[in-house]
Structures are given as structure tokens and as C-alpha cells.
Scaffold this motif. Sequence first.
Motif, PDB file in Angstrom:
ATOM      1  N   UNK A   1      11.901 -11.387 -72.715  1.00  0.00           N
ATOM      2  CA  UNK A   1      11.832 -12.475 -71.752  1.00  0.00           C
ATOM      3  C   UNK A   1      11.863 -11.947 -70.325  1.00  0.00           C
ATOM      4  N   UNK A   2      12.445 -10.808 -70.104  1.00  0.00           N
ATOM      5  CA  UNK A   2      12.508 -10.242 -68.760  1.00  0.00           C
ATOM      6  C   UNK A   2      11.136 -10.029 -68.165  1.00  0.00           C
ATOM      7  N   UNK A   3      10.197  -9.594 -68.984  1.00  0.00           N
ATOM      8  CA  UNK A   3       8.835  -9.367 -68.502  1.00  0.00           C
ATOM      9  C   UNK A   3       8.210 -10.683 -68.032  1.00  0.00           C
ATOM     10  N   UNK A   4       8.379 -11.733 -68.810  1.00  0.00           N
ATOM     11  CA  UNK A   4       7.831 -13.041 -68.435  1.00  0.00           C
ATOM     12  C   UNK A   4       8.471 -13.539 -67.139  1.00  0.00           C
ATOM     13  N   UNK A   5       9.753 -13.322 -66.998  1.00  0.00           N
ATOM     14  CA  UNK A   5      10.439 -13.748 -65.771  1.00  0.00           C
ATOM     15  C   UNK A   5       9.826 -13.051 -64.560  1.00  0.00           C
ATOM     16  N   UNK A   6       9.544 -11.763 -64.687  1.00  0.00           N
ATOM     17  CA  UNK A   6       8.926 -11.018 -63.582  1.00  0.00           C
ATOM     18  C   UNK A   6       7.506 -11.503 -63.308  1.00  0.00           C
ATOM     19  N   UNK A   7       6.749 -11.779 -64.345  1.00  0.00           N
ATOM     20  CA  UNK A   7       5.362 -12.216 -64.178  1.00  0.00           C
ATOM     21  C   UNK A   7       5.312 -13.597 -63.531  1.00  0.00           C
ATOM     22  N   UNK A   8       6.142 -14.525 -63.981  1.00  0.00           N
ATOM     23  CA  UNK A   8       6.131 -15.856 -63.371  1.00  0.00           C
ATOM     24  C   UNK A   8       6.584 -15.789 -61.919  1.00  0.00           C
ATOM     25  N   UNK A   9       7.503 -14.884 -61.620  1.00  0.00           N
ATOM     26  CA  UNK A   9       7.915 -14.706 -60.224  1.00  0.00           C
ATOM     27  C   UNK A   9       6.745 -14.216 -59.387  1.00  0.00           C
ATOM     28  N   UNK A  10       5.995 -13.252 -59.925  1.00  0.00           N
ATOM     29  CA  UNK A  10       4.829 -12.734 -59.210  1.00  0.00           C
ATOM     30  C   UNK A  10       3.759 -13.814 -59.018  1.00  0.00           C
ATOM     31  N   UNK A  11       3.539 -14.621 -60.044  1.00  0.00           N
ATOM     32  CA  UNK A  11       2.562 -15.705 -59.920  1.00  0.00           C
ATOM     33  C   UNK A  11       2.979 -16.680 -58.822  1.00  0.00           C
ATOM     34  N   UNK A  12       4.262 -16.964 -58.732  1.00  0.00           N
ATOM     35  CA  UNK A  12       4.763 -17.827 -57.662  1.00  0.00           C
ATOM     36  C   UNK A  12       4.664 -17.134 -56.302  1.00  0.00           C
ATOM     37  N   UNK A  13       5.027 -15.865 -56.267  1.00  0.00           N
ATOM     38  CA  UNK A  13       4.946 -15.105 -55.016  1.00  0.00           C
ATOM     39  C   UNK A  13       3.526 -15.071 -54.465  1.00  0.00           C
ATOM     40  N   UNK A  14       2.540 -15.051 -55.369  1.00  0.00           N
ATOM     41  CA  UNK A  14       1.143 -14.972 -54.951  1.00  0.00           C
ATOM     42  C   UNK A  14       0.732 -16.184 -54.119  1.00  0.00           C
ATOM     43  N   UNK A  15       1.461 -17.283 -54.229  1.00  0.00           N
ATOM     44  CA  UNK A  15       1.176 -18.461 -53.414  1.00  0.00           C
ATOM     45  C   UNK A  15       1.587 -18.248 -51.965  1.00  0.00           C
ATOM     46  N   UNK A  16       2.549 -17.355 -51.731  1.00  0.00           N
ATOM     47  CA  UNK A  16       3.122 -17.171 -50.405  1.00  0.00           C
ATOM     48  C   UNK A  16       2.763 -15.857 -49.719  1.00  0.00           C
ATOM     49  N   UNK A  17       2.341 -14.890 -50.509  1.00  0.00           N
ATOM     50  CA  UNK A  17       2.048 -13.573 -49.918  1.00  0.00           C
ATOM     51  C   UNK A  17       0.980 -12.862 -50.734  1.00  0.00           C
ATOM     52  N   UNK A  18       0.412 -11.820 -50.139  1.00  0.00           N
ATOM     53  CA  UNK A  18      -0.538 -10.971 -50.860  1.00  0.00           C
ATOM     54  C   UNK A  18       0.223 -10.050 -51.793  1.00  0.00           C
ATOM     55  N   UNK A  19      -0.207 -10.054 -53.044  1.00  0.00           N
ATOM     56  CA  UNK A  19       0.417  -9.150 -54.002  1.00  0.00           C
ATOM     57  C   UNK A  19      -0.214  -7.770 -53.889  1.00  0.00           C
ATOM     58  N   UNK A  20       0.546  -6.769 -54.263  1.00  0.00           N
ATOM     59  CA  UNK A  20       0.020  -5.414 -54.268  1.00  0.00           C
ATOM     60  C   UNK A  20      -0.899  -5.236 -55.469  1.00  0.00           C
ATOM     61  N   UNK A  21      -1.675  -4.189 -55.439  1.00  0.00           N
ATOM     62  CA  UNK A  21      -2.553  -3.884 -56.568  1.00  0.00           C
ATOM     63  C   UNK A  21      -1.729  -3.700 -57.838  1.00  0.00           C
ATOM     64  N   UNK A  22      -0.626  -3.030 -57.729  1.00  0.00           N
ATOM     65  CA  UNK A  22       0.255  -2.799 -58.884  1.00  0.00           C
ATOM     66  C   UNK A  22       0.750  -4.123 -59.474  1.00  0.00           C
ATOM     67  N   UNK A  23       1.104  -5.068 -58.606  1.00  0.00           N
ATOM     68  CA  UNK A  23       1.571  -6.366 -59.078  1.00  0.00           C
ATOM     69  C   UNK A  23       0.456  -7.124 -59.799  1.00  0.00           C
ATOM     70  N   UNK A  24      -0.763  -7.091 -59.241  1.00  0.00           N
ATOM     71  CA  UNK A  24      -1.896  -7.755 -59.900  1.00  0.00           C
ATOM     72  C   UNK A  24      -2.211  -7.111 -61.245  1.00  0.00           C
ATOM     73  N   UNK A  25      -2.112  -5.807 -61.317  1.00  0.00           N
ATOM     74  CA  UNK A  25      -2.368  -5.113 -62.590  1.00  0.00           C
ATOM     75  C   UNK A  25      -1.339  -5.553 -63.632  1.00  0.00           C
TER      76      UNK A  25
END
Length: 67
Positions: free
Chosen positions: A1-25
Motif C-alpha cells: 500500500x505504501x507504493x500506492x500512497x506515494x503514487x496518489x500523492x504524486x498524481x495530486x502533486x502534479x496538479x500543483x507543480x511540475x513533476x520530475x522525470x523520475x516521478x513521472x517514470x
Amino acid sequence: MGKCKNITRLLSDALDRRLTTREWVAIRLHLPTCSGCRNYRKQIRLLRVAAHAASGIEAPGAAASDD
């Protein structure tokens, strides 16, 4: 579940900021194997489009879909 928590956080973060290439990967590698995170992505897209519609501003990329 930890992985999903990180991914959903990144998906939310993408609304407010540019994600890094590593985050998109990380997102692109995770989504094909996780229906829960794919559903979350669809839900936040829908909310974003609805919020823009309510404000009278067209959502960027509202006509485009990569699903």
C-alpha cells in the motif's frame, strides 16, 4: 500500500507543480498494474474538469484523453 500512497500523492502533486522525470517514470510504471491508482487518476481528472467548468474556464487538455 505504501507504493500506492506515494503514487496518489504524486498524481495530486502534479496538479500543483511540475513533476520530475523520475516521478513521472514511477507513475508510468505503476499505473498499468494498479486499477486503484488508475481510478484515482480518473477521479482527480474529473474533479479538475468539473471545477474548471463551474468557474467558466476551460480545463487545459479537457478534450484530450490518453486512456
